[in-house]
Design a protein around this motif. Structure first.
Motif, PDB file in Angstrom:
ATOM      1  N   ALA A 168       0.829  -1.209   0.000  1.00  0.00           N
ATOM      2  CA  ALA A 168       0.000   0.000   0.000  1.00  0.00           C
ATOM      3  C   ALA A 168       0.860   1.254   0.000  1.00  0.00           C
ATOM      4  CB  ALA A 168      -0.926  -0.011   1.205  1.00  0.00           C
ATOM      5  N   ILE A 169       1.948   1.229   0.768  1.00  0.00           N
ATOM      6  CA  ILE A 169       2.774   2.428   0.905  1.00  0.00           C
ATOM      7  C   ILE A 169       3.725   2.606  -0.271  1.00  0.00           C
ATOM      8  CG2 ILE A 169       4.552   3.530   2.314  1.00  0.00           C
ATOM      9  CD1 ILE A 169       3.284   2.209   4.765  1.00  0.00           C
ATOM     10  N   LEU A 170       4.361   1.522  -0.709  1.00  0.00           N
ATOM     11  CA  LEU A 170       5.419   1.643  -1.711  1.00  0.00           C
ATOM     12  C   LEU A 170       4.949   1.433  -3.145  1.00  0.00           C
ATOM     13  CD1 LEU A 170       8.241  -0.270   0.213  1.00  0.00           C
ATOM     14  CD2 LEU A 170       7.831   2.196   0.104  1.00  0.00           C
ATOM     15  N   LYS A 171       3.835   0.729  -3.328  1.00  0.00           N
ATOM     16  CA  LYS A 171       3.394   0.431  -4.689  1.00  0.00           C
ATOM     17  C   LYS A 171       2.174   1.238  -5.096  1.00  0.00           C
ATOM     18  CE  LYS A 171       2.970  -3.376  -7.925  1.00  0.00           C
ATOM     19  NZ  LYS A 171       3.068  -4.850  -8.112  1.00  0.00           N
ATOM     20  N   GLN A 172       1.103   1.196  -4.288  1.00  0.00           N
ATOM     21  CA  GLN A 172      -0.116   1.896  -4.679  1.00  0.00           C
ATOM     22  C   GLN A 172      -0.075   3.380  -4.331  1.00  0.00           C
ATOM     23  OE1 GLN A 172      -2.879   0.759  -6.509  1.00  0.00           O
ATOM     24  NE2 GLN A 172      -3.227   2.975  -6.505  1.00  0.00           N
ATOM     25  N   ALA A 173       0.549   3.724  -3.194  1.00  0.00           N
ATOM     26  CA  ALA A 173       0.536   5.124  -2.754  1.00  0.00           C
ATOM     27  C   ALA A 173       1.137   6.077  -3.786  1.00  0.00           C
ATOM     28  CB  ALA A 173       1.238   5.270  -1.411  1.00  0.00           C
ATOM     29  N   PRO A 174       2.267   5.744  -4.436  1.00  0.00           N
ATOM     30  CA  PRO A 174       2.776   6.669  -5.466  1.00  0.00           C
ATOM     31  C   PRO A 174       1.786   6.878  -6.608  1.00  0.00           C
ATOM     32  CG  PRO A 174       4.495   5.149  -4.795  1.00  0.00           C
ATOM     33  CD  PRO A 174       3.223   4.651  -4.168  1.00  0.00           C
ATOM     34  N   ALA A 175       1.103   5.794  -7.023  1.00  0.00           N
ATOM     35  CA  ALA A 175       0.099   5.934  -8.082  1.00  0.00           C
ATOM     36  C   ALA A 175      -1.058   6.803  -7.606  1.00  0.00           C
ATOM     37  CB  ALA A 175      -0.407   4.551  -8.498  1.00  0.00           C
ATOM     38  N   THR A 176      -1.496   6.590  -6.377  1.00  0.00           N
ATOM     39  CA  THR A 176      -2.579   7.395  -5.816  1.00  0.00           C
ATOM     40  C   THR A 176      -2.178   8.867  -5.753  1.00  0.00           C
ATOM     41  OG1 THR A 176      -3.368   5.513  -4.508  1.00  0.00           O
ATOM     42  CG2 THR A 176      -4.042   7.699  -3.788  1.00  0.00           C
ATOM     43  N   PHE A 177      -0.951   9.116  -5.340  1.00  0.00           N
ATOM     44  CA  PHE A 177      -0.452  10.494  -5.274  1.00  0.00           C
ATOM     45  C   PHE A 177      -0.519  11.158  -6.649  1.00  0.00           C
ATOM     46  CE2 PHE A 177       2.913  13.619  -5.726  1.00  0.00           C
ATOM     47  CZ  PHE A 177       2.792  14.382  -4.570  1.00  0.00           C
ATOM     48  N   LEU A 178      -0.078  10.451  -7.685  1.00  0.00           N
ATOM     49  CA  LEU A 178      -0.047  11.032  -9.026  1.00  0.00           C
ATOM     50  C   LEU A 178      -1.441  11.208  -9.604  1.00  0.00           C
ATOM     51  CD1 LEU A 178       3.039   9.160 -10.517  1.00  0.00           C
ATOM     52  CD2 LEU A 178       2.895  11.545  -9.782  1.00  0.00           C
ATOM     53  N   LEU A 179      -2.392  10.423  -9.155  1.00  0.00           N
ATOM     54  CA  LEU A 179      -3.763  10.592  -9.604  1.00  0.00           C
ATOM     55  C   LEU A 179      -4.460  11.754  -8.900  1.00  0.00           C
ATOM     56  CD1 LEU A 179      -4.882   6.841  -9.719  1.00  0.00           C
ATOM     57  CD2 LEU A 179      -4.678   8.371 -11.682  1.00  0.00           C
ATOM     58  N   LEU A 180      -4.041  12.023  -7.680  1.00  0.00           N
ATOM     59  CA  LEU A 180      -4.760  12.974  -6.827  1.00  0.00           C
ATOM     60  C   LEU A 180      -4.132  14.362  -6.804  1.00  0.00           C
ATOM     61  CD1 LEU A 180      -7.243  12.680  -4.878  1.00  0.00           C
ATOM     62  CD2 LEU A 180      -5.580  12.384  -3.024  1.00  0.00           C
ATOM     63  N   VAL A 181      -2.825  14.431  -6.624  1.00  0.00           N
ATOM     64  CA  VAL A 181      -2.176  15.700  -6.308  1.00  0.00           C
ATOM     65  C   VAL A 181      -1.913  16.592  -7.528  1.00  0.00           C
ATOM     66  CG1 VAL A 181      -0.128  16.772  -5.291  1.00  0.00           C
ATOM     67  CG2 VAL A 181      -1.213  14.802  -4.170  1.00  0.00           C
ATOM     68  N   PRO A 182      -1.346  16.077  -8.630  1.00  0.00           N
ATOM     69  CA  PRO A 182      -1.057  16.990  -9.746  1.00  0.00           C
ATOM     70  C   PRO A 182      -2.278  17.733 -10.268  1.00  0.00           C
ATOM     71  CG  PRO A 182       0.116  14.930 -10.043  1.00  0.00           C
ATOM     72  CD  PRO A 182      -0.811  14.729  -8.881  1.00  0.00           C
ATOM     73  N   ILE A 183      -3.430  17.059 -10.357  1.00  0.00           N
ATOM     74  CA  ILE A 183      -4.621  17.755 -10.851  1.00  0.00           C
ATOM     75  C   ILE A 183      -5.093  18.807  -9.853  1.00  0.00           C
ATOM     76  CG2 ILE A 183      -6.277  16.066  -9.930  1.00  0.00           C
ATOM     77  CD1 ILE A 183      -7.915  16.507 -12.484  1.00  0.00           C
ATOM     78  N   ALA A 184      -4.880  18.537  -8.551  1.00  0.00           N
ATOM     79  CA  ALA A 184      -5.247  19.527  -7.538  1.00  0.00           C
ATOM     80  C   ALA A 184      -4.346  20.762  -7.644  1.00  0.00           C
ATOM     81  CB  ALA A 184      -5.149  18.914  -6.147  1.00  0.00           C
ATOM     82  N   VAL A 185      -3.047  20.529  -7.805  1.00  0.00           N
ATOM     83  CA  VAL A 185      -2.105  21.650  -7.924  1.00  0.00           C
ATOM     84  C   VAL A 185      -2.381  22.445  -9.196  1.00  0.00           C
ATOM     85  CG1 VAL A 185       0.327  22.262  -8.209  1.00  0.00           C
ATOM     86  CG2 VAL A 185      -0.330  20.485  -6.562  1.00  0.00           C
ATOM     87  N   THR A 186      -2.636  21.747 -10.290  1.00  0.00           N
ATOM     88  CA  THR A 186      -2.932  22.421 -11.553  1.00  0.00           C
ATOM     89  C   THR A 186      -4.190  23.280 -11.438  1.00  0.00           C
ATOM     90  OG1 THR A 186      -1.897  20.624 -12.809  1.00  0.00           O
ATOM     91  CG2 THR A 186      -3.422  22.072 -14.002  1.00  0.00           C
ATOM     92  N   THR A 187      -5.199  22.735 -10.797  1.00  0.00           N
ATOM     93  CA  THR A 187      -6.449  23.478 -10.597  1.00  0.00           C
ATOM     94  C   THR A 187      -6.195  24.741  -9.786  1.00  0.00           C
ATOM     95  OG1 THR A 187      -7.710  21.414 -10.656  1.00  0.00           O
ATOM     96  CG2 THR A 187      -8.795  23.331  -9.681  1.00  0.00           C
ATOM     97  N   PHE A 188      -5.392  24.622  -8.734  1.00  0.00           N
ATOM     98  CA  PHE A 188      -5.057  25.781  -7.910  1.00  0.00           C
ATOM     99  C   PHE A 188      -4.355  26.853  -8.738  1.00  0.00           C
ATOM    100  CE2 PHE A 188      -1.994  28.021  -5.180  1.00  0.00           C
ATOM    101  CZ  PHE A 188      -2.840  28.535  -4.209  1.00  0.00           C
ATOM    102  N   MET A 189      -3.393  26.437  -9.547  1.00  0.00           N
ATOM    103  CA  MET A 189      -2.652  27.405 -10.353  1.00  0.00           C
ATOM    104  C   MET A 189      -3.554  28.064 -11.392  1.00  0.00           C
ATOM    105  SD  MET A 189       0.379  27.485  -9.079  1.00  0.00           S
ATOM    106  CE  MET A 189       1.259  28.385 -10.354  1.00  0.00           C
ATOM    107  N   VAL A 190      -4.426  27.293 -12.009  1.00  0.00           N
ATOM    108  CA  VAL A 190      -5.335  27.852 -13.022  1.00  0.00           C
ATOM    109  C   VAL A 190      -6.248  28.911 -12.416  1.00  0.00           C
ATOM    110  CG1 VAL A 190      -7.295  27.291 -14.521  1.00  0.00           C
ATOM    111  CG2 VAL A 190      -5.250  25.856 -14.546  1.00  0.00           C
ATOM    112  N   SER A 191      -6.623  28.711 -11.138  1.00  0.00           N
ATOM    113  CA  SER A 191      -7.509  29.689 -10.501  1.00  0.00           C
ATOM    114  C   SER A 191      -6.871  31.066 -10.399  1.00  0.00           C
ATOM    115  CB  SER A 191      -7.917  29.206  -9.100  1.00  0.00           C
ATOM    116  OG  SER A 191      -6.849  29.325  -8.166  1.00  0.00           O
TER     117      SER A 191
END
Length: 518
Positions: A252-275
């Protein structure tokens, strides 16, 4: 019979939504004044719409603005510490109905306030699988005074609540999506000891977008992103354990968590910057040309960063310094430790008058907009919250854990700022989870959550839940109905002091249940 069933399925939720809309839209233009922090956000919204960035106004501009003189702003930048999305939404209503019209100021907040009632019912339906509890959750949010007030004033926090709730709903949808596909993949793959990493999780992309929108209204949206990011790792670990994965924690920590991070965080950061697009594409915003100043630009390994991004980073650092250091005394500040007990609700507006003044037909009159919640709802929900903390620790039920994560994200971080100037109305961000917690307890009383007795619906199959009896306790439905009816009567009683209605001063005094409510 079919027609009756269809009415219950669609008509009852629609009635709840119409009730919420009526309570929020009635006489929305009153008071015709910039109440509380509307003085900042409404005027900032209008300059943002016109200039692309927030700019300053003449001293004592409020009376002129309220009188319809809305074009007296300057082009000089104003130092604002909240991201622009909420103000863009307020500006849309102002552009639609006119900047001098209080309906225009408050249109966006009232729309999301009504939509939040729809959203909490959708979440409750998915969470509890009960039409009765779906209606109860929506009804509680529809008639609570704090939710009503925050939908009737042009502040930012209602947007925080709505977008965060949208993200939490997406996390709930991903839970089943993830569990089904993880089990399917594990059934077709050889035992690697870790299991697969799931990359296609569209509900996580939706959650990242929603939490990005939340953070684009106020920085506190980042707490929801962080809290539910951790929650997803825990849920994935427990799902792998249930499916027999040997190294479920490390997977969960080493295999799925990085994928989850990339699915969740970049779009959130991009949305913040676009605002912040308005700030980037114009040149007049606060600190917009900071890096162009002599000796201001970065040197060394980061010298290549565009000046616009350097200036943006400097602006965000200054805003952060302001946020953590804000300790200016305010008569309506409220310690976060008192929020759940509603000790110091925020008075958004008050005007006293004598006979003949402002249409007063009594010896003395009051007009108040006070964000005090329906006392029965709030105090019952707080009691339910403490019970759910105990229940989670003892039985580790996933529904309770899910609801509590909303509280963790919306409330717990504020306990780090006990000396900061904060207000009771910030609680709107986590109010939906308080109400879902209360709905859960009501569901237990009504025996509307039978799955509680089944191991697959708990965080741990080893937790011990008492023997389940599917029959409600004698008189439980009647007691719940009477309680909800009394709650509705309290809403009727408090409604005038939530909406700025002119009442006799003695009537206003009847609503001061604690000295700190003045």
């Amino acid at each position: 019979m079919l027609a009756t069933s269809r009415w219950v399925r669609w008509g009852a939720p629609l009635a709840v939504v119409l009730l919420a809309a009526g309570l929020r839209l009635w006489n929305l233009g009153a008071p015709h004044a910039l109440v509380f922090d509307e003085t900042f956000y409404v005027k900032d919204a209008w300059t943002l719409f016109n200039n692309g960035y927030e700019s300053t106004w003449p001293a004592d501009a409020n009376p002129q603005f309220e009188a319809g003189q809305t074009e007296i702003f300057t082009t000089d930048p104003s130092f604002v510490v909240h991201p622009p999305l909420g103000k863009w939404l307020i500006a849309l209503g102002m552009n639609l109905l006119g900047p001098g019209n209080p309906w225009g100021w408050r249109l966006a907040t009232v729309v999301v306030g009504v939509l939040a009632v729809v959203l909490i019912m959708l979440i409750a339906r998915k969470l509890f699988q009960s039409r009765v509890l779906t209606l109860i959750a929506g009804f509680l949010l529809a008639i609570d005074g704090h939710a009503i007030v925050m939908s009737r004033v042009a502040l930012l926090d209602n947007f925080v609540m709505f977008f965060a709730l949208l993200g939490v709903g997406a996390i709930l949808m991903d839970r089943q999506w993830h569990a089904t596909r993880l089990a399917g993949r594990l059934a077709t793959l050889p035992d690697t000891g870790w299991g697969p990493a799931l990359w296609w999780r569209p509900w996580l992309l939706a959650a990242g977008l929603a939490f990005g929108l939340t953070s684009s209204v106020k920085w506190s949206g980042l707490y929801f992103l962080a809290a539910f990011g951790i929650y997803l790792v825990v849920v994935d670990a427990l799902a792998r354990r249930r499916n027999g994965v040997t190294f479920w924690i490390s997977a969960a920590i080493l295999k799925q968590a990085p994928a989850t991070f990339l699915l969740l965080v970049p779009i959130a950061v991009t949305t913040f910057m676009v605002s912040w697009t308005g700030w980037f594409v114009t040149r007049g915003g606060y600190y917009r040309e900071w890096a162009d100043g002599v000796g201001a630009a970065w040197t060394g390994p980061l010298a290549w960063v565009p000046h616009s991004l350097q200036s943006f980073w400097h602006y965000q650092a200054a805003a952060y310094t302001y946020h953590v250091g804000l300790a200016t005394p305010h008569p309506y500040q409220a310690n976060p430790l008192t929020w759940l007990f509603m000790i110091r609700p925020t008075s958004m507006y008050y005007r006293g008058s004598s006979a003949g003044e402002f249409g007063c037909q009594f010896q003395t009159c009051s007009e108040a907009v006070t964000s005090v919640g329906n006392p029965l709802i709030w105090w019952a929900a707080t009691a339910a919250l403490f019970y759910l903390v105990y229940r989670l620790a003892r039985y580790r039920e996933w529904r309770v854990g899910f609801i509590m994560m909303g509280m963790v994200a919306g409330y717990l971080p504020w306990l780090m700022y006990l000396n900061r100037t904060v207000f009771q109305f910030y609680t709107i961000a986590f109010e939906p989870y308080l109400l879902l917690g209360l709905t859960f307890v009501i569901g237990m009383v009504l025996k509307q959550i039978p799955e509680l007795s089944r191991p697959q619906h708990r965080l741990s199959a080893h937790s011990q839940v008492p023997e389940y009896d599917p029959r409600p306790h004698a008189g439980a439905p009647t007691a719940v109905a009477v309680g909800l009816g009394f709650t509705l009567l309290l809403t009727v009683f408090f409604f005038p002091v939530w909406t700025g209605m002119q009442t006799p001063f003695a009537f206003w005094q009847l609503h001061i249940w604690m000295p700190s409510w003045r």
